[in-house]
Design an enzyme around this catalytic site. Sequence first.
Site, PDB file in Angstrom:
ATOM      1  N   CYS A   1       0.826  -1.221   0.000  1.00  0.00           N
ATOM      2  CA  CYS A   1       0.000   0.000   0.000  1.00  0.00           C
ATOM      3  C   CYS A   1       0.856   1.265   0.000  1.00  0.00           C
ATOM      4  O   CYS A   1       1.593   1.531   0.960  1.00  0.00           O
ATOM      5  CB  CYS A   1      -0.928  -0.036   1.210  1.00  0.00           C
ATOM      6  SG  CYS A   1      -1.664   1.536   1.651  1.00  0.00           S
TER       7      CYS A   1
ATOM      8  N   CYS B   1       0.078   3.853   2.818  1.00  0.00           N
ATOM      9  CA  CYS B   1       0.576   3.311   4.097  1.00  0.00           C
ATOM     10  C   CYS B   1       2.050   3.683   4.273  1.00  0.00           C
ATOM     11  O   CYS B   1       2.486   4.113   5.347  1.00  0.00           O
ATOM     12  CB  CYS B   1       0.442   1.789   4.129  1.00  0.00           C
ATOM     13  SG  CYS B   1      -1.232   1.158   3.892  1.00  0.00           S
TER      14      CYS B   1
END
Length: 386
Positions: free
Chosen positions: A51, A54
């Site tokens: 991600c 993230c």
Amino acid sequence: MKKLAIFSSLFIAAVAFAQGIKFEDSNFAAILAKAKKENKLVFVDAYASWCGPCKLMVKNIFPLQTVGDFYNSHFVNAKIDMEKGEGIGLAKKYNVKAFPTYLFINGDGEEVHRTLGYVEEKDFIQFAKDAEDPNKRLTALKQKFENGEKDPEFLKNLAGLTIYNDSELAGRVLDRYFQQKTTLDQEDVQMLLSGVQSTESPLYKIFQNKKAEIIKIFPEEKYAKFDKNIKLNTAVKKSYNAETKTWNDSYFLTETQKFMTKEESEKFLKKVKASRALKDKDIPTYEKLTIELYKDYSAASSEELNSLAWNFFENVSSKASLEKAVAWAQESVKKNENYANTDTLANLYNKIGDKKNAKMWAEKSVQLAKSTGEDSTDTEKLLKSL
């Protein structure tokens, strides 16, 4: 000069002791127990290794002292990969479907608040404060909605908090929101498109009913393409039995050929089967289907080819298949040379035993990373090993 040296050393020490969020290094049960003992909430950064947002949070927000000061004093903090170990069960329990998701959980394991996505410093601290305020928690917001709240900003906020984990509620919230809207702006349309995942969702009816408004903002071709994707997603969900891990090919092909050609339908089925096989760690099936799908990869994008090549590097052991992945990575580099695909190529060459090419491409990858300010730590480790 002496005073300056003393001041400099103090400054260096202050920087060294500045700290962002401190995450616990223990299992979730122990984290809950600690939170209960200290009468705190648990903050969970629910992330996935792939991600992008993230990683940006880890780089830009979590290390900030203001953030660390608040979170470390108010919460027991946990950082958990939702696709590994106990994270898999936690993702299911707390219905985590988008990354990053931020959960606030009490010592009894009950979720009290959540949000998601890349969040700037002030907002990241503010929603943590909201989590501690019973009147601003998600549970309270849901009750306020059930009591008939119609304020558009309130409804928009609640929809954003629930759109990925409670589509039924988000549908009702957005239905009330859109009933008050005579015209839609771009943010409204983006919010609607983000939440429509199935033709059975209440949001799909809004999507259909508001078509005239939507195509004022996005071209009708884009609307049609999105509609097609919603129908495809619905067919996939109805065709796959997660318990038995089996597919109803006949149903999928029949339903999808109502809006696409037989060839397109069959190819898409192979793609979703390959994707599911990878998720289920059924590598032989994933390997076989992917090789069939990408015999001709001339039309595939650089990003798609790099992703395929990396998946093979991580999961496949057959040298013949890995050599196909090398060809995909080479084509990816040819179309758009960057740090990511040169790193993939270096790793693949290393895995098949071609140290010379592995070293050459690792050096190229590190050079590209430095020129674009990307982190090349892993590639540098590979280079040292060669």
